[in-house]
Scaffold this active site. Structure first.
Site, PDB file in Angstrom:
ATOM      1  N   GLY A   1       4.996  -0.886   3.049  1.00  0.00           N
ATOM      2  CA  GLY A   1       4.223   0.258   2.597  1.00  0.00           C
ATOM      3  C   GLY A   1       5.052   1.512   2.425  1.00  0.00           C
ATOM      4  O   GLY A   1       6.121   1.670   3.009  1.00  0.00           O
TER       5      GLY A   1
ATOM      6  N   HIS B   1       0.814  -1.211   0.000  1.00  0.00           N
ATOM      7  CA  HIS B   1       0.000   0.000   0.000  1.00  0.00           C
ATOM      8  C   HIS B   1       0.851   1.266   0.000  1.00  0.00           C
ATOM      9  O   HIS B   1       1.913   1.331   0.626  1.00  0.00           O
ATOM     10  CB  HIS B   1      -0.938   0.010   1.212  1.00  0.00           C
ATOM     11  N   ASP B   2       0.397   2.244  -0.753  1.00  0.00           N
ATOM     12  CA  ASP B   2       0.996   3.584  -0.800  1.00  0.00           C
ATOM     13  C   ASP B   2       2.395   3.610  -1.407  1.00  0.00           C
ATOM     14  O   ASP B   2       3.103   4.609  -1.279  1.00  0.00           O
ATOM     15  CB  ASP B   2       1.032   4.225   0.598  1.00  0.00           C
TER      16      ASP B   2
END
Length: 291
Positions: free
Chosen positions: A152, A134-135
């Site tokens: 992340g 994520h991200d």
């Protein structure tokens, strides 16, 4: 199974969709898209022209797939992040044009506590069994070799190469055209054009092969080599000058070169993780792949 496409818009009906695949109402499918058997496309997904999902591909969430992307079997894109703080927020995932995603790759959408979006740039190659968390943000032309994992919020610059089974700690920054060696644990930032190796990554020089292949001329290669040696001197001299002084000296002597300026700007930018340490032996370790 979705065998009747009458309820979908005209563009979706014009795509080549295998009858075993499920395309949710609301998904936007471009011209010339080929969706092979046993794929699942969520209602908030946009797939642009010429994309090919070979088989068993799952795309979910608010996900945008750029034109010409190819996804191999058992890839998942835009699924919920592996973050205990995630509460189902409508975060996003974007994949750039002509990127190739090989078997068993997982790419998760962003989080509300992060940037809110996971981005993969144009013309990337993500090889089998790799994970983009994520991200994360991957630039253009990035190559991720088999079994790479990243936490992340990782940022990878254009044309970087991450070799097989490397592990990137969350919030790490990998500079443009940097090289991360295979089975390498990266806990801190890697400068643009830098080359790191080791069980715990250590900076061993610059990514000379990429520089040569991308048209950097011998005079500039030698300048980069001198700048690197000035910034990261041999171990015997390393304690003689503080890093801040070496940074100022390199800026004064070599800062007019765009690539040196890029490295200096990267070093001075805010960082969650700091910089990767230099390998033992300092500049002596760069001779094997030097100019």
């Amino acid at each position: 199974m979705l065998t009747d496409l009458a309820g979908l818009d005209a563009e979706t009906r014009a795509a080549e969709i295998h009858p075993s695949s499920i395309v949710a109402s609301g998904a936007r499918i471009g011209h010339g898209v080929r969706i092979g058997p046993w794929c699942s496309i969520g209602p908030d997904v946009t797939i642009e022209d010429g994309v090919h999902l070979i088989a068993n591909v799952i795309i979910d969430g608010h996900t945008h797939i750029g034109p010409g992307v190819v996804c191999f079997p058992f890839t998942t894109i835009g699924m919920a992040p592996q973050d205990l703080k995630y509460r189902g927020e409508p975060t996003r995932c974007t994949i750039g044009a002509r990127t190739v995603i090989r078997e068993n790759v997982t790419i998760h959408r962003g989080t509300a506590t992060g940037s809110g979006v996971t981005r993969v740039g144009d013309d990337c190659l993500i090889m089998a069994n790799s994970h983009v968390a994520h991200d994360c943000t991957l630039g253009n032309g990035v190559i991720i070799v088999n079994n790479v994992v990243m936490g992340g919020h990782v940022t990878i610059g254009d044309h970087a190469r991450i070799m097989g089974a490397a592990a990137l700690h969350q919030f790490v920054r990998i500079g443009r055209a940097a090289l991360v060696g295979g089975v390498c644990g990266v806990e801190a930032d890697v400068i643009p054009y830098g080359s790191v190796l080791g069980n715990r990554a250590r900076l061993v020089g610059l990514h000379w092969i990429w520089l040569k292949r991308n048209g950097v001329q011998p005079d500039e290669l030698h300048l980069l080599r001198r700048a690197f040696r000035a910034l990261y001197p041999r171990a015997m001299d390393e304690e003689s000058t503080a890093f801040s002084r070496r940074l100022a000296s390199v800026r004064a002597d070599y800062g007019s070169d765009p690539k040196v300026a890029e490295i200096l700007a990267f070093i001075e930018a805010p960082s969650h993780r700091g910089l990767v340490r230099v390998a033992g032996g300092g500049a002596a370790s760069i001779e094997s792949d030097g100019v």
